[in-house]
Design a protein around this motif. Structure first.
Motif, PDB file in Angstrom:
ATOM      1  N   GLU A 182       0.810  -1.219   0.000  1.00 22.87           N
ATOM      2  CA  GLU A 182       0.000   0.000   0.000  1.00 22.87           C
ATOM      3  C   GLU A 182       0.840   1.264   0.000  1.00 22.87           C
ATOM      4  OE1 GLU A 182      -3.121   0.046   2.831  1.00 22.87           O
ATOM      5  OE2 GLU A 182      -3.839  -1.967   2.318  1.00 22.87           O
ATOM      6  N   ASP A 183       2.052   1.184   0.556  1.00 19.90           N
ATOM      7  CA  ASP A 183       3.009   2.278   0.538  1.00 19.90           C
ATOM      8  C   ASP A 183       2.413   3.616   0.989  1.00 19.90           C
ATOM      9  OD1 ASP A 183       5.518   3.364   0.196  1.00 19.90           O
ATOM     10  OD2 ASP A 183       5.157   3.911  -1.885  1.00 19.90           O
ATOM     11  N   PRO A 184       1.873   3.703   2.210  1.00 19.26           N
ATOM     12  CA  PRO A 184       1.338   4.972   2.702  1.00 19.26           C
ATOM     13  C   PRO A 184       2.465   5.921   3.094  1.00 19.26           C
ATOM     14  CG  PRO A 184       1.285   3.348   4.436  1.00 19.26           C
ATOM     15  CD  PRO A 184       1.758   2.630   3.201  1.00 19.26           C
ATOM     16  N   HIS A 228      -8.293   5.240   7.288  1.00 20.11           N
ATOM     17  CA  HIS A 228      -7.509   6.151   6.449  1.00 20.11           C
ATOM     18  C   HIS A 228      -6.058   6.261   6.937  1.00 20.11           C
ATOM     19  CE1 HIS A 228     -11.108   7.180   4.301  1.00 20.11           C
ATOM     20  NE2 HIS A 228     -11.697   7.635   5.392  1.00 20.11           N
ATOM     21  N   HIS A 229      -5.769   5.643   8.086  1.00 18.09           N
ATOM     22  CA  HIS A 229      -4.397   5.565   8.579  1.00 18.09           C
ATOM     23  C   HIS A 229      -3.891   4.138   8.372  1.00 18.09           C
ATOM     24  CE1 HIS A 229      -4.858   9.508  10.143  1.00 18.09           C
ATOM     25  NE2 HIS A 229      -5.598   9.174  11.188  1.00 18.09           N
ATOM     26  N   PHE A 230      -2.576   3.999   8.359  1.00 15.88           N
ATOM     27  CA  PHE A 230      -2.011   2.656   8.235  1.00 15.88           C
ATOM     28  C   PHE A 230      -1.296   2.305   9.521  1.00 15.88           C
ATOM     29  CE2 PHE A 230       0.736  -0.794   7.182  1.00 15.88           C
ATOM     30  CZ  PHE A 230       0.007  -1.525   6.259  1.00 15.88           C
ATOM     31  N   TRP A 231      -1.625   1.110  10.074  1.00 16.77           N
ATOM     32  CA  TRP A 231      -1.125   0.717  11.386  1.00 16.77           C
ATOM     33  C   TRP A 231      -0.233  -0.519  11.316  1.00 16.77           C
ATOM     34  CZ3 TRP A 231      -2.584   3.594  15.744  1.00 16.77           C
ATOM     35  CH2 TRP A 231      -3.560   4.566  15.506  1.00 16.77           C
ATOM     36  N   VAL A 232       0.825  -0.505  12.128  1.00 15.73           N
ATOM     37  CA  VAL A 232       1.697  -1.657  12.304  1.00 15.73           C
ATOM     38  C   VAL A 232       2.003  -1.788  13.794  1.00 15.73           C
ATOM     39  CG1 VAL A 232       2.774  -1.444  10.027  1.00 15.73           C
ATOM     40  CG2 VAL A 232       3.808  -0.279  11.990  1.00 15.73           C
ATOM     41  N   THR A 233       2.588  -2.909  14.169  1.00 17.33           N
ATOM     42  CA  THR A 233       2.997  -3.085  15.563  1.00 17.33           C
ATOM     43  C   THR A 233       4.117  -4.108  15.640  1.00 17.33           C
ATOM     44  OG1 THR A 233       2.213  -3.490  17.826  1.00 17.33           O
ATOM     45  CG2 THR A 233       1.385  -4.951  16.107  1.00 17.33           C
ATOM     46  N   PHE A 234       4.693  -4.213  16.822  1.00 19.49           N
ATOM     47  CA  PHE A 234       5.740  -5.195  17.068  1.00 19.49           C
ATOM     48  C   PHE A 234       5.394  -6.045  18.281  1.00 19.49           C
ATOM     49  CE2 PHE A 234       6.802  -1.051  18.839  1.00 19.49           C
ATOM     50  CZ  PHE A 234       6.822  -1.339  20.190  1.00 19.49           C
TER      51      PHE A 234
END
Length: 215
Positions: A111-113, A134-140
């Motif tokens: 998606e490359d936001p 509308h936001h892009f989320w990641v986590t660890f």
């Protein structure tokens, strides 16, 4: 080719281990469902995937409480594959100098936001993605082990950190350490969201609803 590592067979701490080569979990193989009971018992679970290829590295799932069959099982559990066999642990953490991928990092590449939001925990990440599409989320996962992950995919992007609001303030402290780590190791200048403190939330709710922390 991944380096082979030593994995001890169950219940033989004093005996020599066996050489096991961690590998991707084939999408055509569903034995992990039987090993983890995630579907039968409706456990929350998440696949961590190789960022570049999208191949499945390991499964993380949560057992909410002990069961009659396994009264000592609780908390987070892992399943990964090595040399054609499943193991109830994350073998990849034992590979020298191997950095784990971020959860949803493989989707990030597609998606490359421009802006990436990083929060604590997979469940929080999934919920945030639904509530704020509308936001892009990641986590660890857990912030205590943030140094074991690869953040190179965040280089050149605007990164916003969302710590948990907890009673002891550990979430914010660890995310400040993460921000310093990202700047020092990757040249990433991440911003930390200015959230209310734990006591401020308690006062706002007039102590009608209390817990040890909020995601």
């Amino acid at each position: 080719m991944t380096d082979k590592i030593i994995v001890r067979t169950k219940g033989t701490k004093t005996l020599p281990g066996i050489l096991v080569e961690p590998q991707f979990v084939p999408v055509t193989c569903n034995i992990w469902k039987e090993k983890s009971y995630v579907e039968q018992r409706n456990y929350k679970h998440w696949w961590y995937k190789d960022t570049a290829t999208g191949e499945r590295l390991f499964l993380k799932y949560k057992i909410p409480k002990p069961t009659e069959e396994k009264p000592h099982d609780k908390g987070f559990q892992y399943i990964s594959m090595g040399s054609g066999k499943y193991y109830k642990e994350n073998l990849w953490t034992k590979v020298t100098d191997f950095k784990l991928p971020l959860y949803r990092g493989d989707i990030l590449l597609k998606e490359d936001p421009g802006v990436v939001h990083l929060c604590e925990g997979e469940n929080t990440c999934d919920i945030a993605q639904v509530k704020f599409p509308h936001h892009f989320w990641v986590t660890f996962g857990s912030p205590s082990g943030f140094r074991g992950y690869d953040y190179s995919i965040l280089e050149g992007r605007e990164v916003i950190l969302h710590p948990d609001v907890d009673k002891k303030g550990g979430g914010l402290k660890q995310f400040k350490e993460l921000a310093f780590y990202l700047k020092h190791e990757y040249g990433i200048h991440a911003k930390i969201v200015d959230l209310p403190l734990y006591n401020d939330v308690i006062n706002l709710l007039e102590e009608e609803f209390t817990k040890n922390g909020w995601d």
